[in-house]
Design a protein around this motif. Structure first.
Motif, PDB file in Angstrom:
ATOM      1  N   UNK A 159       0.824  -1.215   0.000  1.00  0.00           N
ATOM      2  CA  UNK A 159       0.000   0.000   0.000  1.00  0.00           C
ATOM      3  C   UNK A 159       0.857   1.264   0.000  1.00  0.00           C
ATOM      4  N   UNK A 160       1.926   1.278   0.761  1.00  0.00           N
ATOM      5  CA  UNK A 160       2.794   2.453   0.787  1.00  0.00           C
ATOM      6  C   UNK A 160       3.430   2.671  -0.582  1.00  0.00           C
ATOM      7  N   UNK A 161       3.790   1.601  -1.272  1.00  0.00           N
ATOM      8  CA  UNK A 161       4.303   1.740  -2.641  1.00  0.00           C
ATOM      9  C   UNK A 161       3.252   2.384  -3.542  1.00  0.00           C
ATOM     10  N   UNK A 162       2.011   1.946  -3.424  1.00  0.00           N
ATOM     11  CA  UNK A 162       0.932   2.519  -4.228  1.00  0.00           C
ATOM     12  C   UNK A 162       0.765   4.008  -3.928  1.00  0.00           C
ATOM     13  N   UNK A 163       0.774   4.354  -2.639  1.00  0.00           N
ATOM     14  CA  UNK A 163       0.624   5.754  -2.249  1.00  0.00           C
ATOM     15  C   UNK A 163       1.785   6.594  -2.763  1.00  0.00           C
ATOM     16  N   UNK A 164       2.993   6.044  -2.720  1.00  0.00           N
ATOM     17  CA  UNK A 164       4.165   6.756  -3.244  1.00  0.00           C
ATOM     18  C   UNK A 164       4.034   7.030  -4.735  1.00  0.00           C
ATOM     19  N   UNK A 165       3.364   6.127  -5.446  1.00  0.00           N
ATOM     20  CA  UNK A 165       3.184   6.277  -6.893  1.00  0.00           C
ATOM     21  C   UNK A 165       1.999   7.171  -7.235  1.00  0.00           C
ATOM     22  N   UNK A 166       1.316   7.690  -6.214  1.00  0.00           N
ATOM     23  CA  UNK A 166       0.232   8.634  -6.453  1.00  0.00           C
ATOM     24  C   UNK A 166      -1.174   8.094  -6.290  1.00  0.00           C
ATOM     25  N   UNK A 167      -1.322   6.914  -5.738  1.00  0.00           N
ATOM     26  CA  UNK A 167      -2.663   6.356  -5.523  1.00  0.00           C
ATOM     27  C   UNK A 167      -3.459   7.265  -4.586  1.00  0.00           C
ATOM     28  N   UNK A 168      -4.764   7.297  -4.804  1.00  0.00           N
ATOM     29  CA  UNK A 168      -5.635   8.126  -3.984  1.00  0.00           C
ATOM     30  C   UNK A 168      -5.738   7.569  -2.571  1.00  0.00           C
ATOM     31  N   UNK A 169      -5.693   8.461  -1.581  1.00  0.00           N
ATOM     32  CA  UNK A 169      -5.886   8.061  -0.185  1.00  0.00           C
ATOM     33  C   UNK A 169      -7.346   7.699   0.007  1.00  0.00           C
ATOM     34  N   UNK A 170      -7.594   6.641   0.752  1.00  0.00           N
ATOM     35  CA  UNK A 170      -8.954   6.167   0.967  1.00  0.00           C
ATOM     36  C   UNK A 170      -9.545   6.656   2.287  1.00  0.00           C
ATOM     37  N   UNK A 171      -8.760   7.414   3.057  1.00  0.00           N
ATOM     38  CA  UNK A 171      -9.227   8.008   4.309  1.00  0.00           C
ATOM     39  C   UNK A 171      -8.785   9.469   4.345  1.00  0.00           C
ATOM     40  N   UNK A 172      -9.505  10.271   5.107  1.00  0.00           N
ATOM     41  CA  UNK A 172      -9.131  11.669   5.292  1.00  0.00           C
ATOM     42  C   UNK A 172      -7.977  11.738   6.283  1.00  0.00           C
ATOM     43  N   UNK A 173      -6.904  12.449   5.890  1.00  0.00           N
ATOM     44  CA  UNK A 173      -5.741  12.532   6.773  1.00  0.00           C
ATOM     45  C   UNK A 173      -4.929  13.761   6.424  1.00  0.00           C
ATOM     46  N   UNK A 174      -4.986  14.744   7.262  1.00  0.00           N
ATOM     47  CA  UNK A 174      -4.219  15.967   7.063  1.00  0.00           C
ATOM     48  C   UNK A 174      -2.832  15.807   7.664  1.00  0.00           C
ATOM     49  N   UNK A 175      -1.810  15.861   6.836  1.00  0.00           N
ATOM     50  CA  UNK A 175      -0.433  15.849   7.306  1.00  0.00           C
ATOM     51  C   UNK A 175       0.070  14.520   7.849  1.00  0.00           C
TER      52      UNK A 175
ATOM     53  N   UNK B  82      -1.845   4.278   5.647  1.00  0.00           N
ATOM     54  CA  UNK B  82      -2.094   2.862   5.352  1.00  0.00           C
ATOM     55  C   UNK B  82      -2.719   2.160   6.558  1.00  0.00           C
ATOM     56  N   UNK B  83      -2.241   2.446   7.758  1.00  0.00           N
ATOM     57  CA  UNK B  83      -2.813   1.841   8.964  1.00  0.00           C
ATOM     58  C   UNK B  83      -4.277   2.249   9.127  1.00  0.00           C
ATOM     59  N   UNK B  84      -4.574   3.529   8.903  1.00  0.00           N
ATOM     60  CA  UNK B  84      -5.954   4.011   9.022  1.00  0.00           C
ATOM     61  C   UNK B  84      -6.856   3.357   7.975  1.00  0.00           C
ATOM     62  N   UNK B  85      -6.328   3.128   6.780  1.00  0.00           N
ATOM     63  CA  UNK B  85      -7.111   2.466   5.741  1.00  0.00           C
ATOM     64  C   UNK B  85      -7.441   1.025   6.131  1.00  0.00           C
ATOM     65  N   UNK B  86      -6.498   0.340   6.743  1.00  0.00           N
ATOM     66  CA  UNK B  86      -6.744  -1.040   7.193  1.00  0.00           C
ATOM     67  C   UNK B  86      -7.802  -1.057   8.289  1.00  0.00           C
ATOM     68  N   UNK B  87      -7.661  -0.177   9.272  1.00  0.00           N
ATOM     69  CA  UNK B  87      -8.613  -0.126  10.380  1.00  0.00           C
ATOM     70  C   UNK B  87     -10.018   0.197   9.874  1.00  0.00           C
ATOM     71  N   UNK B  88     -10.095   1.086   8.887  1.00  0.00           N
ATOM     72  CA  UNK B  88     -11.392   1.469   8.330  1.00  0.00           C
ATOM     73  C   UNK B  88     -11.975   0.396   7.412  1.00  0.00           C
ATOM     74  N   UNK B  89     -11.201  -0.662   7.143  1.00  0.00           N
ATOM     75  CA  UNK B  89     -11.686  -1.730   6.283  1.00  0.00           C
ATOM     76  C   UNK B  89     -11.653  -1.379   4.805  1.00  0.00           C
TER      77      UNK B  89
ATOM     78  N   UNK C 280      -8.848  -1.416   2.855  1.00  0.00           N
ATOM     79  CA  UNK C 280      -7.908  -2.287   2.148  1.00  0.00           C
ATOM     80  C   UNK C 280      -7.697  -3.561   2.950  1.00  0.00           C
ATOM     81  N   UNK C 281      -7.350  -4.622   2.247  1.00  0.00           N
ATOM     82  CA  UNK C 281      -7.016  -5.886   2.906  1.00  0.00           C
ATOM     83  C   UNK C 281      -6.101  -6.669   1.983  1.00  0.00           C
ATOM     84  N   UNK C 282      -5.442  -7.644   2.531  1.00  0.00           N
ATOM     85  CA  UNK C 282      -4.522  -8.477   1.767  1.00  0.00           C
ATOM     86  C   UNK C 282      -5.319  -9.589   1.089  1.00  0.00           C
TER      87      UNK C 282
END
Length: 71
Positions: free
Chosen positions: A27-43, A50-57, A59-61
């Motif tokens: 997921x961090x690789x995807x985010x580094x390549x410009x993937x859209x964040x799936x949760x609101x997170x300022x800064x 990535x942790x917040x996305x997992x907790x929010x359900x 993303x999953x493996x």
């Protein structure tokens, strides 16, 4: 929720630390390549996002198909 609590929750959701590590790495690789964040997170740093996305359900493996053995 602090980072330690987030990690513990994610380990539980992923089924272990190794699976969590694999999911975070992908997921961090995807985010580094410009993937859209799936949760609101300022800064927030990418790890926290990535942790917040997992907790929010969000993303999953997804396991690969079982390898087929030739006989």
């Amino acid at each position: 929720m602090d980072t330690r609590q987030m990690i513990d929750e994610c380990v539980r959701k992923c089924g272990g630390r190794f699976k969590l590590t694999v999911l975070l790495q992908k997921r961090i690789q995807e985010l580094n390549k410009g993937a859209q964040k799936l949760v609101e997170s300022e800064g927030a740093v990418l790890l926290d996002i990535a942790l917040m996305e997992i907790i929010a359900g969000k993303i999953s493996l997804v396991p690969d198909e079982e390898p087929k053995l030739s006989t």
